[in-house]
Enzyme design. Structure first.
Site, short mmCIF file in Angstrom:
data_model
loop_
_atom_site.label_atom_id
_atom_site.label_comp_id
_atom_site.label_asym_id
_atom_site.label_seq_id
_atom_site.Cartn_x
_atom_site.Cartn_y
_atom_site.Cartn_z
CG ASP A 99 4.04 12.52 4.68
OD1 ASP A 99 4.07 12.20 5.89
OD2 ASP A 99 4.90 13.24 4.15
CB CYS B 137 21.20 49.14 -14.46
SG CYS B 137 19.51 49.26 -13.86
CE LYS C 197 5.48 5.21 6.91
NZ LYS C 197 5.25 6.59 7.30
CD GLU D 280 -2.22 -1.12 3.02
OE1 GLU D 280 -2.08 -0.11 3.73
OE2 GLU D 280 -2.79 -2.16 3.40
CE LYS E 89 9.68 6.56 6.30
NZ LYS E 89 10.24 7.81 6.72
CB CYS F 118 15.31 46.51 -12.47
SG CYS F 118 16.31 47.70 -13.35
CE1 TYR G 277 -3.00 2.88 9.14
CE2 TYR G 277 -3.00 4.54 7.41
CZ TYR G 277 -2.73 4.17 8.73
OH TYR G 277 -2.19 5.07 9.59
CB CYS H 99 18.50 47.33 -16.57
SG CYS H 99 19.10 45.99 -15.54
CB CYS I 13 18.66 47.39 -10.57
SG CYS I 13 19.23 46.13 -11.72
S1 IVH Z 1 -0.19 0.45 8.98
C1 IVH Z 1 0.61 -1.44 13.07
N1 IVH Z 1 -0.48 1.43 6.61
O1 IVH Z 1 2.79 5.34 8.97
C2 IVH Z 1 0.74 -0.80 11.75
N2 IVH Z 1 0.42 2.83 8.32
O2 IVH Z 1 5.35 5.15 10.34
C3 IVH Z 1 -0.16 0.33 11.62
N3 IVH Z 1 0.90 5.10 7.56
O3 IVH Z 1 1.52 5.26 12.22
C4 IVH Z 1 0.18 1.21 10.50
N4 IVH Z 1 0.23 4.84 5.49
O4 IVH Z 1 0.46 6.88 10.48
C5 IVH Z 1 -0.08 1.67 7.87
N5 IVH Z 1 -0.85 2.20 4.46
C6 IVH Z 1 -0.44 2.42 5.71
C7 IVH Z 1 0.06 3.67 6.13
C8 IVH Z 1 0.49 3.83 7.44
C9 IVH Z 1 0.72 5.67 6.38
C10 IVH Z 1 1.49 5.78 8.73
C11 IVH Z 1 0.75 5.58 10.01
C12 IVH Z 1 1.73 4.92 10.90
C13 IVH Z 1 3.01 5.40 10.35
C14 IVH Z 1 4.17 4.56 10.74
#
Ligand code: IVH
Length: 686
Positions: free
Chosen positions: A132, A426, A130, A128, A329, A441, A240, A447, A423
């Site tokens: 932010d 010039c 991640k 999935e 990451k 300017c 999730y 210039c 400027c």
């Molecule tokens: S699972 C026990 N799935 O990442 C596991 N976390 O660095 C529960 N996050 O605290 C987290 N996308 O805030 C999970 N697809 C995803 C996520 C995700 C973002 C965040 C979440 C977590 C943090 C960990």
């Protein structure tokens, strides 16, 4: 003990410097946790935080005696501040272990196969994005949202039920069959990129707080004491994972759980996929890396989760994170570096842009050594000073920018940057436009910087297209005083050009031939080449199409210029002002005299018999065709299209959701036409 090294191990006494460093790191991490989780105002980019955490982890691994039970390596987040009431999570909200390299993903998978004793075959993972944002836990009882909480320190978080109701809207109750008696759903609250930009712009306009990135905007918006403020912020959610569940049939795989949650009406990210083994994980990772910039929300990695729930249970977790999941990451889009100095650039139209010269840093996949500082206000807002450590962001192909200053690292003698009032090229006065944001300017073609950019622009491919008249030659020609302005280009002679450094007879001849050839141009290119402020390629073409030749443009007043599709009052004024200047007229005349020419176009024939011929028309509301298209159509029928309703208006064409203009027309008794009446009069369908 010289020459003797102790072998690290659990029984070893840690060296004093390591103990000191561990203490230092712990203090710093606590401080940054507080800024991130409590204040929603982090000082460090994530990568810099991760580096500190990794360093501490390594020391603690090597010298377990230094690993205190409350170390930031063993818990997540920070304790909740006092403003919200506290919620103790029924099931702790853990963090995720991080991986940065493929090898770490391989090690993760190997370890899992060892623990579950899988000798053959591959583990099925769910991969999935991640997201932010910030983690929340939503507790539903009998299908109703009874509590929502932030993660806090993983054990207890803040009660944000009222705020979460605003985010969820109608999803505060679950839909569908088989809703368990108790269902805790975990997910991420985030802000889409576009929503973030819009919200920040609105906040800026209203003099409110702006945020450095969508994550902070989401966190700051969700943790508002007044739920009505949260209600106005564009927050989204993806679910999730599960927390406590009772009285329901929980599916046996994570994949099915995602579909189950979706079935209750909660949003689940549709980019989740089932993948097999390490290669499946890595393929997914690379695909997401490619797509990252085009996704509507920020992601900072991908997450792999063992799909089988019985395996998840068997694998268990450490103090901080489950063993069945891993966050891989993506390359950081934010990094720290040093702002070495601020330079001022002068553009073709005199626009003054401050540019940050940085100690080169690898961010967003490339080495960055320059970033834009936008304008004087931005430097003041950031309080960026030469010598400061700054956070730079580079995402996609966007010009890198400075997000914030790490005040902690400011050198003692750092002096505020003084934005020049003259400027740097010039020495003319710098004047301010657009509510003081745009600095320009005032030297015009006095210039050197503007002159040089103006000449380069004139010769460029989409303008007069003079092959070989690039940056270097323009500089040489200016330095040798062979040209002073664009008109001089057509008076160049071979000998002095050939005498320039790195030039010879042949190359001078080629250049003069290219100059000669460029005389055969088009009106659109010529207008574009003049470098009229606010007139780009498209507007220049629009002017050429509408007027057909230069003289009517030179004679047109600002109002007439507005008849050109997509030319509004500001652009019209800019064109008019430019063409009014004697020195510009003189240059245009000299260019024509030296033989610059274009085919004359017949102005589009106007249907004199049309009911719109000679009429003044105003458009308002939403029509099924684009506004510009309707305007063009009316103009081709001989109408003059203006922006406001007065007693001189003949017709107001009223689309859907028309506002004050329709009211005004009513008041003044001006004839109003709906879209259909307009089409009929215009003879559509003839
Ligand atoms: S699972 C026990 N799935 O990442 C596991 N976390 O660095 C529960 N996050 O605290 C987290 N996308 O805030 C999970 N697809 C995803 C996520 C995700 C973002 C965040 C979440 C977590 C943090 C960990």
């Amino acid at each position: 003990m010289a020459g003797q090294r102790s072998r690290p191990g659990s029984g070893d006494t840690p060296p004093a410097d390591k103990a000191r460093r561990a203490r230092e790191l712990r203090e710093q991490l606590e401080y940054h946790n507080h800024r991130y989780y409590v204040l929603d105002d982090p000082e460090l980019p994530d990568v810099a935080y991760d580096r500190l955490l990794r360093e501490l982890e390594e020391i603690e691994d090597k010298y377990p005696a230094l690993a205190s039970p409350d170390s930031p390596t063993r818990k997540v987040g920070a304790a909740a501040p006092r403003t919200f009431s506290e919620v103790v999570h029924a099931v702790p909200m853990r963090s995720l272990a991080n991986a940065f390299e493929d090898a770490e993903v391989e090690a993760f998978d190997r370890r899992i196969r060892e623990i579950i004793e899988l000798e053959k075959g591959e583990v099925e993972y769910v991969a999935e994005p991640k997201l932010d944002g910030l983690a929340v836990s939503l507790r539903y009882e009998a299908g109703w949202l009874v509590q929502a909480a932030t993660r806090g320190d993983g054990r207890q978080g803040e009660n944000i039920t009222q705020n979460m109701r605003q985010v969820l809207g109608e999803r505060t109750s679950l839909a569908g069959n088989g809703v368990p008696a108790v269902l805790e759903v975990r997910g991420e609250v985030f802000m889409a990129k576009e929503d973030f930009l819009e919200m920040n712009a609105a906040q800026r306009a209203a003099g409110g707080k702006t945020f450095v990135n969508p994550r902070n905007a989401a966190a700051g918006s969700l943790r508002q004491l007044d739920p009505l403020v949260t209600a106005r912020r564009p927050l989204s959610l993806f679910a999730y994972a599960l927390g406590e569940v009772s009285g329901g049939d929980v599916p046996g795989t994570h994949w099915d759980i995602l579909q189950w949650i979706r079935g209750f009406g909660l949003p689940v990210c549709d980019l989740a996929e089932r993948v097999r083994g390490v290669s499946g994980c890595l393929d997914y990772y690379h695909a997401m890396r490619e797509r990252r910039d085009s996704l509507p929300y920020d992601i900072d990695g991908v997450v792999y989760k063992v799909s089988r729930m019985d395996w998840q249970t068997y694998l268990g977790h450490t103090a901080r994170a489950p063993r069945w999941a891993l966050a891989h990451k993506l390359p950081a889009q934010e990094e720290m570096t040093v702002l070495e100095r601020i330079e001022i650039q002068v553009g073709r139209t005199g626009a003054i842009t401050p540019v940050a010269r940085l100690t080169p840093v690898f961010v967003g996949g490339v080495t960055v050594s320059n970033a834009t500082l936008h304008n004087r206000d931005e430097i003041m807002r950031l309080d960026a000073r030469p010598g400061d450590t700054v956070v730079v962001r580079r995402a996609g192909d966007v010009i890198p920018e400075i997000l914030s200053v790490v005040m902690d690292k400011r050198p003692k003698n750092a002096k505020p940057f003084e934005f020049p009032d003259r400027c740097p090229v010039c020495d003319s006065d710098i004047v301010y436009e657009g509510e003081g944001v745009v600095a320009r300017c005032s030297g015009g073609l006095f210039c050197d910087a503007q002159r040089r950019e103006a000449i380069r622009h004139f010769a460029s491919r989409k303008a007069m297209d003079i092959e070989g008249l690039g940056e270097k030659i323009v500089d040489q020609l200016l330095a040798a005083k062979l040209i002073n302005n664009v008109a001089d280009i057509y008076h160049l002679e071979k000998e002095p050009v050939a005498a320039l450094e790195r030039m010879a007879d042949k190359s001078a001849e080629n250049l003069l031939n290219a100059i000669e050839k460029s005389k055969d141009s088009t009106l659109g290119r010529f207008l574009h080449a003049l470098g009229i402020p606010l007139v780009g390629e498209a507007t220049a073409e629009g002017l050429a199409d509408y007027f057909g030749d230069l003289d009517p443009i030179l004679e047109a007043d600002a109002e007439t210029l507005q008849q050109v599709p997509d030319v509004g009052p500001i652009v019209a004024q800019s064109i008019h002002t430019f063409l009014e200047q004697d020195h510009n007229r003189e240059i245009i005349q000299r260019l024509r005299d030296s033989g610059v020419r274009w085919p004359r176009a017949q102005r589009q024939a106007v249907r004199a018999d049309s009911p719109f011929a000679g009429k003044t028309v105003v458009l308002t509301g939403t029509l099924s065709m684009a506004r510009a298209e309707a305007k063009k159509r009316l103009q081709s029928l001989g109408a003059k299209v203006t922006g406001s309703v007065s007693k001189n208006t003949d017709y107001v064409i009223v689309g859907a959701d028309a506002g004050s203009k329709a009211e005004k027309a009513e008041e003044l008794g001006v004839t109003m036409l709906d879209e259909q009446a307009f089409r009929e009069l215009a003879g559509d369908g003839d």
